[in-house]
Design an enzyme around this catalytic site. Structure first.
Site, PDB file in Angstrom:
ATOM      1  CG  ASP A   1      -0.273  -0.386   2.521  1.00 29.36           C
ATOM      2  OD1 ASP A   1       0.975  -0.408   2.563  1.00 29.36           O
ATOM      3  OD2 ASP A   1      -0.967  -0.663   3.505  1.00 29.36           O
TER       4      ASP A   1
ATOM      5  CG  ASN B   1      -8.806  -0.763  12.249  1.00 29.27           C
ATOM      6  OD1 ASN B   1      -7.876  -1.421  11.795  1.00 29.27           O
ATOM      7  ND2 ASN B   1      -9.274   0.307  11.647  1.00 29.27           N
TER       8      ASN B   1
ATOM      9  CG  HIS C   1      -5.817  -1.772   9.025  1.00 33.46           C
ATOM     10  ND1 HIS C   1      -5.916  -0.614   9.764  1.00 33.46           N
ATOM     11  CD2 HIS C   1      -4.504  -1.900   8.751  1.00 33.46           C
ATOM     12  CE1 HIS C   1      -4.718  -0.088   9.909  1.00 33.46           C
ATOM     13  NE2 HIS C   1      -3.841  -0.850   9.310  1.00 33.46           N
TER      14      HIS C   1
ATOM     15  CD  GLU D   1      -8.585   1.520   7.881  1.00 32.59           C
ATOM     16  OE1 GLU D   1      -8.548   0.595   8.714  1.00 32.59           O
ATOM     17  OE2 GLU D   1      -7.990   2.590   8.050  1.00 32.59           O
TER      18      GLU D   1
HETATM   19  C1  GLP Z   1      -0.418   0.509   8.604  1.00 35.98           C
HETATM   20  C2  GLP Z   1      -0.101  -0.310   7.332  1.00 35.98           C
HETATM   21  C3  GLP Z   1      -0.340  -1.782   7.549  1.00 35.98           C
HETATM   22  C4  GLP Z   1       0.269  -2.184   8.880  1.00 35.98           C
HETATM   23  C5  GLP Z   1      -0.496  -1.536   9.998  1.00 35.98           C
HETATM   24  C6  GLP Z   1       0.122  -1.781  11.374  1.00 35.98           C
HETATM   25  O1  GLP Z   1      -1.544   1.295   8.495  1.00 35.98           O
HETATM   26  N1  GLP Z   1      -0.804   0.109   6.183  1.00 35.98           N
HETATM   27  O2  GLP Z   1       0.220  -2.525   6.467  1.00 35.98           O
HETATM   28  O3  GLP Z   1       0.204  -3.568   9.039  1.00 35.98           O
HETATM   29  O4  GLP Z   1      -0.721  -0.171   9.780  1.00 35.98           O
HETATM   30  O5  GLP Z   1       1.175  -0.910  11.603  1.00 35.98           O
HETATM   31  P1  GLP Z   1       2.258  -1.135  12.736  1.00 35.98           P
HETATM   32  O6  GLP Z   1       3.060  -2.288  12.299  1.00 35.98           O
HETATM   33  O7  GLP Z   1       3.049   0.132  12.785  1.00 35.98           O
HETATM   34  O8  GLP Z   1       1.497  -1.404  13.980  1.00 35.98           O
END
Ligand code: GLP
Length: 255
Positions: A67, A136, A138, A143
């Site tokens: 992404d 949440n 995702h 989302e």
């Molecule tokens: C972001 C990314 C995800 C990631 C998630 C968790 O929004 N788009 O790919 O898995 O949030 O992030 P973190 O690893 O910093 O907790």
């Protein structure tokens, strides 16, 4: 689904890197799906170490990231392009032309999303997709409410995700409102999924994703559909799980 619980974040990261390294050793032209966020940073550090110390060769590897934010130029320090080059690509011998990250500043975003899908197909699909999980539930930027069959597309970020990701920006106002993300359908087509989670703030999302019903309210629960998933987490992220799980993946036990 294989669920592996390690004592620490470092052990989780080492195991994830080992799984990816094994795939690249077996298939030098492997197509690897990569993720951003703080979770995979340890895995990237370990992959860099394996490249430097053990000669893991990325020269034929092709990568596709999950992404990107809409509207951040590639050289913006908060963009996922910047993140990937800083934290992994510039430290290994991957060929820049083999790196694919959704283009959040494309003039025709919808067309760029469709082309991303075509490029993945043209490379024969993704061999292994690394995933984190949002609080949440995702995955990538899918989302809650995202269709479980969705393809690469433009999405609106929820307030919760914007707040969570605000820590990387000077203020929440700077966090983009939109993103481009592989869809859940795209992710499920990868031949193998490696889902990582660490820390207590992921425990609820992990419990819902792995032990709850498959639902659009918890996009990560879609991994239950996949025939080859390895979930690696630390004890804190696993703390709300109700069943007993392993400390080593079975294929490593077989070696
Ligand atoms: C972001 C990314 C995800 C990631 C998630 C968790 O929004 N788009 O790919 O898995 O949030 O992030 P973190 O690893 O910093 O907790």
């Amino acid at each position: 689904m294989e669920i592996v619980i390690k004592e620490t974040y470092e052990e989780m990261s080492q195991l994830a890197a080992q799984l990816i390294a094994e795939i690249i050793r077996r298939k030098p032209r492997a197509v690897i799906g990569l993720a951003t966020g703080s979770t995979p940073l340890g895995t990237y550090r370990e992959l860099i170490r394996i490249h430097k110390d053990e000669g893991l060769d990325f020269s034929q590897v092709v990568s596709f990231n999950l992404d990107e934010y809409v509207g951040l130029p590639n050289d913006n320090e908060q963009s996922y392009h910047y993140f990937m080059w800083e934290n992994l690509f510039k430290h290994i011998n991957i060929v820049p032309a083999n790196v694919h990250i959704p283009d959040g500043v494309a003039a025709e975003l919808k067309e760029a999303c469709d082309n991303y899908e075509i490029e993945i197909d043209d490379h024969g699909g993704i061999d292994v997709q690394l995933l984190g999980i949002g609080r949440n539930g995702h995955i990538a930027f899918n989302e809650p409410g995202s269709s479980l069959g969705s393809r690469t597309k433009i999405k609106t970020l929820t307030e919760k995700t914007r707040q969570d990701n605000a820590r990387f920006f000077d203020s929440i106002d700077e966090v983009p409102k939109y993103c481009v993300t592989m869809g859940i359908g795209t992710i499920l087509e990868a031949r193998k999924l490696v889902l990582l989670a660490n820390g207590e703030n992921k425990a609820e999302a992990i419990q819902a994703a792995l032990e709850g019903p498959i639902t659009v309210s918890v996009p990560a629960s879609a991994v239950q559909f996949h025939p080859d998933v390895t979930v690696i987490m630390d004890k804190a992220a696993a703390s709300k799980l109700t069943r007993q799980y392993h400390t080593e993946p079975s294929h490593l036990n077989r070696q």
